[in-house]
Design a protein around this motif. Structure first.
Motif, mmCIF file in Angstrom:
data_model
loop_
_atom_site.group_PDB
_atom_site.id
_atom_site.type_symbol
_atom_site.label_atom_id
_atom_site.label_comp_id
_atom_site.label_asym_id
_atom_site.label_seq_id
_atom_site.Cartn_x
_atom_site.Cartn_y
_atom_site.Cartn_z
ATOM 1 N N ASP A 78 4.539 -6.269 6.018
ATOM 2 C CA ASP A 78 3.086 -6.462 5.985
ATOM 3 C C ASP A 78 2.793 -7.952 5.791
ATOM 4 O O ASP A 78 3.692 -8.741 5.476
ATOM 5 C CB ASP A 78 2.489 -5.642 4.839
ATOM 6 N N VAL A 79 1.527 -8.352 5.968
ATOM 7 C CA VAL A 79 1.150 -9.761 5.794
ATOM 8 C C VAL A 79 0.518 -10.012 4.429
ATOM 9 O O VAL A 79 0.860 -10.968 3.734
ATOM 10 C CB VAL A 79 0.186 -10.221 6.910
ATOM 11 N N PHE A 80 -0.398 -9.148 4.017
ATOM 12 C CA PHE A 80 -1.166 -9.421 2.801
ATOM 13 C C PHE A 80 -0.551 -8.753 1.568
ATOM 14 O O PHE A 80 -0.360 -7.544 1.518
ATOM 15 C CB PHE A 80 -2.606 -8.928 2.975
ATOM 16 N N PHE A 81 -0.242 -9.597 0.560
ATOM 17 C CA PHE A 81 0.272 -9.130 -0.729
ATOM 18 C C PHE A 81 -0.491 -9.851 -1.843
ATOM 19 O O PHE A 81 -0.948 -10.988 -1.653
ATOM 20 C CB PHE A 81 1.765 -9.427 -0.864
ATOM 21 N N PRO A 82 -0.635 -9.219 -3.010
ATOM 22 C CA PRO A 82 -1.311 -9.894 -4.127
ATOM 23 C C PRO A 82 -0.646 -11.215 -4.508
ATOM 24 O O PRO A 82 -1.308 -12.157 -4.949
ATOM 25 C CB PRO A 82 -1.185 -8.871 -5.275
ATOM 26 N N GLN A 83 0.685 -11.292 -4.296
ATOM 27 C CA GLN A 83 1.426 -12.484 -4.732
ATOM 28 C C GLN A 83 1.643 -13.497 -3.613
ATOM 29 O O GLN A 83 2.249 -14.544 -3.838
ATOM 30 C CB GLN A 83 2.801 -12.081 -5.285
ATOM 31 N N GLY A 84 1.192 -13.208 -2.407
ATOM 32 C CA GLY A 84 1.429 -14.155 -1.320
ATOM 33 C C GLY A 84 1.319 -13.501 0.041
ATOM 34 O O GLY A 84 0.749 -12.412 0.169
ATOM 35 N N LEU A 85 1.864 -14.155 1.053
ATOM 36 C CA LEU A 85 1.766 -13.680 2.428
ATOM 37 C C LEU A 85 3.142 -13.289 2.963
ATOM 38 O O LEU A 85 4.150 -13.938 2.663
ATOM 39 C CB LEU A 85 1.172 -14.768 3.326
ATOM 40 N N ILE B 141 3.841 -5.545 10.542
ATOM 41 C CA ILE B 141 2.926 -4.403 10.626
ATOM 42 C C ILE B 141 1.756 -4.717 9.712
ATOM 43 O O ILE B 141 1.877 -4.672 8.486
ATOM 44 C CB ILE B 141 3.623 -3.100 10.204
ATOM 45 N N THR B 142 0.608 -5.028 10.281
ATOM 46 C CA THR B 142 -0.485 -5.589 9.481
ATOM 47 C C THR B 142 -1.851 -5.326 10.110
ATOM 48 O O THR B 142 -1.948 -5.057 11.310
ATOM 49 C CB THR B 142 -0.285 -7.112 9.324
ATOM 50 N N ALA B 143 -2.869 -5.435 9.289
ATOM 51 C CA ALA B 143 -4.248 -5.347 9.782
ATOM 52 C C ALA B 143 -4.772 -6.718 10.196
ATOM 53 O O ALA B 143 -5.898 -6.838 10.697
ATOM 54 C CB ALA B 143 -5.150 -4.755 8.698
ATOM 55 N N ASP B 144 -3.960 -7.750 10.010
ATOM 56 C CA ASP B 144 -4.376 -9.122 10.323
ATOM 57 C C ASP B 144 -4.390 -9.341 11.838
ATOM 58 O O ASP B 144 -3.349 -9.354 12.491
ATOM 59 C CB ASP B 144 -3.414 -10.115 9.666
ATOM 60 N N ARG B 145 -5.583 -9.526 12.393
ATOM 61 C CA ARG B 145 -5.737 -9.765 13.827
ATOM 62 C C ARG B 145 -5.978 -11.244 14.138
ATOM 63 O O ARG B 145 -6.277 -11.604 15.280
ATOM 64 C CB ARG B 145 -6.900 -8.938 14.378
ATOM 65 N N ASN B 146 -5.862 -12.084 13.132
ATOM 66 C CA ASN B 146 -6.122 -13.508 13.306
ATOM 67 C C ASN B 146 -5.132 -14.117 14.295
ATOM 68 O O ASN B 146 -3.919 -13.953 14.173
ATOM 69 C CB ASN B 146 -6.008 -14.210 11.944
ATOM 70 N N TYR C 274 4.806 -7.217 16.856
ATOM 71 C CA TYR C 274 3.657 -7.361 15.958
ATOM 72 C C TYR C 274 2.780 -6.124 16.153
ATOM 73 O O TYR C 274 2.182 -5.939 17.211
ATOM 74 C CB TYR C 274 2.891 -8.643 16.313
ATOM 75 N N LEU C 275 2.711 -5.263 15.133
ATOM 76 C CA LEU C 275 1.915 -4.038 15.217
ATOM 77 C C LEU C 275 0.657 -4.187 14.374
ATOM 78 O O LEU C 275 0.727 -4.558 13.205
ATOM 79 C CB LEU C 275 2.721 -2.834 14.722
ATOM 80 N N VAL C 276 -0.481 -3.869 14.981
ATOM 81 C CA VAL C 276 -1.768 -3.985 14.287
ATOM 82 C C VAL C 276 -2.178 -2.620 13.747
ATOM 83 O O VAL C 276 -2.227 -1.632 14.479
ATOM 84 C CB VAL C 276 -2.854 -4.529 15.235
ATOM 85 N N ASP D 75 0.857 -1.185 0.000
ATOM 86 C CA ASP D 75 0.000 0.000 0.000
ATOM 87 C C ASP D 75 0.898 1.242 0.000
ATOM 88 O O ASP D 75 1.612 1.490 0.977
ATOM 89 C CB ASP D 75 -0.895 -0.010 1.232
ATOM 90 N N PRO D 76 0.866 2.056 -1.083
ATOM 91 C CA PRO D 76 1.766 3.210 -1.176
ATOM 92 C C PRO D 76 1.607 4.205 -0.024
ATOM 93 O O PRO D 76 2.596 4.750 0.470
ATOM 94 C CB PRO D 76 1.382 3.860 -2.511
ATOM 95 N N MET D 77 0.372 4.431 0.417
ATOM 96 C CA MET D 77 0.134 5.394 1.478
ATOM 97 C C MET D 77 0.713 4.902 2.809
ATOM 98 O O MET D 77 1.378 5.647 3.530
ATOM 99 C CB MET D 77 -1.365 5.659 1.641
#
Length: 231
Positions: A54-61, A81-86, A101-103, A10-12
């Motif tokens: 980050d955790v989520f990428f179009p090409q993988g994790l 650094i991710t939005a993943d709270r799983n 681990y930063l949410v 995410d560029p921002m």
């Protein structure tokens, strides 16, 4: 200087992380990429000390990149650094050795705390052949119940130094919920008692610490400090 690689698609968010990083002394941005494959290239060629991942990428994790780093036995540390709270993601991340681990969304102070803690640990390991249990415990069983808000420009105040201030903050957080003296902080971070006392008194005036008088059987009473709200 600690070389940092940011891996974020995410560029921002990537720009925010870069700006945050520039505010923290002792770190330099080595590179900033938007994919796992580019990250691998940079890691192999540049050998960064720390990766903000980050955790989520179009090409993988991002966790797959973390596993690859461990499989290749590469000497670099990772903060997710991710939005993943799983819960499973969090457990897996620590299982593969992330240092924090930063949410998302997170505040600058939490970001800064993570990096300062990493820097403090890395500096403690320099030129040390063997580690005492006390030093190891400092980075394995530490609990930050409260985080003091940092004053980002304390260096602008006459007689104060930003680097020393940050060391004082780390020293305070290491005390957990225990009351402490200026002598203890001075010894823990390697400054004079007078210097520690001056910074602690400043934090007390800023209402970030409370001070209590401890009276012994002989001698002058001692000032004991506590993070405000710790009772």
């Amino acid at each position: 200087m600690i070389k940092v690689l940011i891996v974020e698609d995410d560029p921002m968010v990537r720009e925010i992380n870069e700006k945050f990083l520039k505010k923290i002394e002792g770190f330099t941005l080595y590179d900033s990429v938007n994919s796992i494959e580019k990250a691998k290239e940079v890691i192999i060629s540049g050998k960064p000390d720390l990766i903000l991942l980050d955790v989520f990428f179009p090409q993988g994790l991002g966790t797959d990149l973390l596993k690859w780093i461990r499989l290749e036995n590469l000497k670099c540390d990772v903060i997710l650094i991710t939005a993943d709270r799983n819960t499973e993601t969090v457990e897996e991340a620590f299982r593969y050795g992330v240092v924090d681990y930063l949410v998302k969304p997170f505040i600058f102070n939490r970001f800064k705390e993570a990096l300062l803690q990493f820097k403090s640990r890395k500096n403690s390991f320099k030129n040390v052949d063997s580690m005492e249990q006390e030093i190891i415990d400092k980075y394995t069983i530490k609990e930050n119940k409260h985080v003091i808000e940092y004053y980002e420009n304390i260096g602008d105040i006459k007689g104060f130094n930003q680097y020393t201030y940050e060391k004082i903050i780390v020293g305070i957080s290491d005390m957990k919920d225990k009351p402490f003296t200026s002598e203890q902080i001075a010894k823990n971070i390697g400054v004079s008692r007078i210097t520690a006392r001056r910074y602690l008194d400043y934090l007390e005036k800023e209402q970030k610490l409370v001070v209590e008088m401890e009276y012994g059987k002989v001698g002058r009473p001692k000032n004991k400090y506590r993070i405000k709200g710790e009772y």
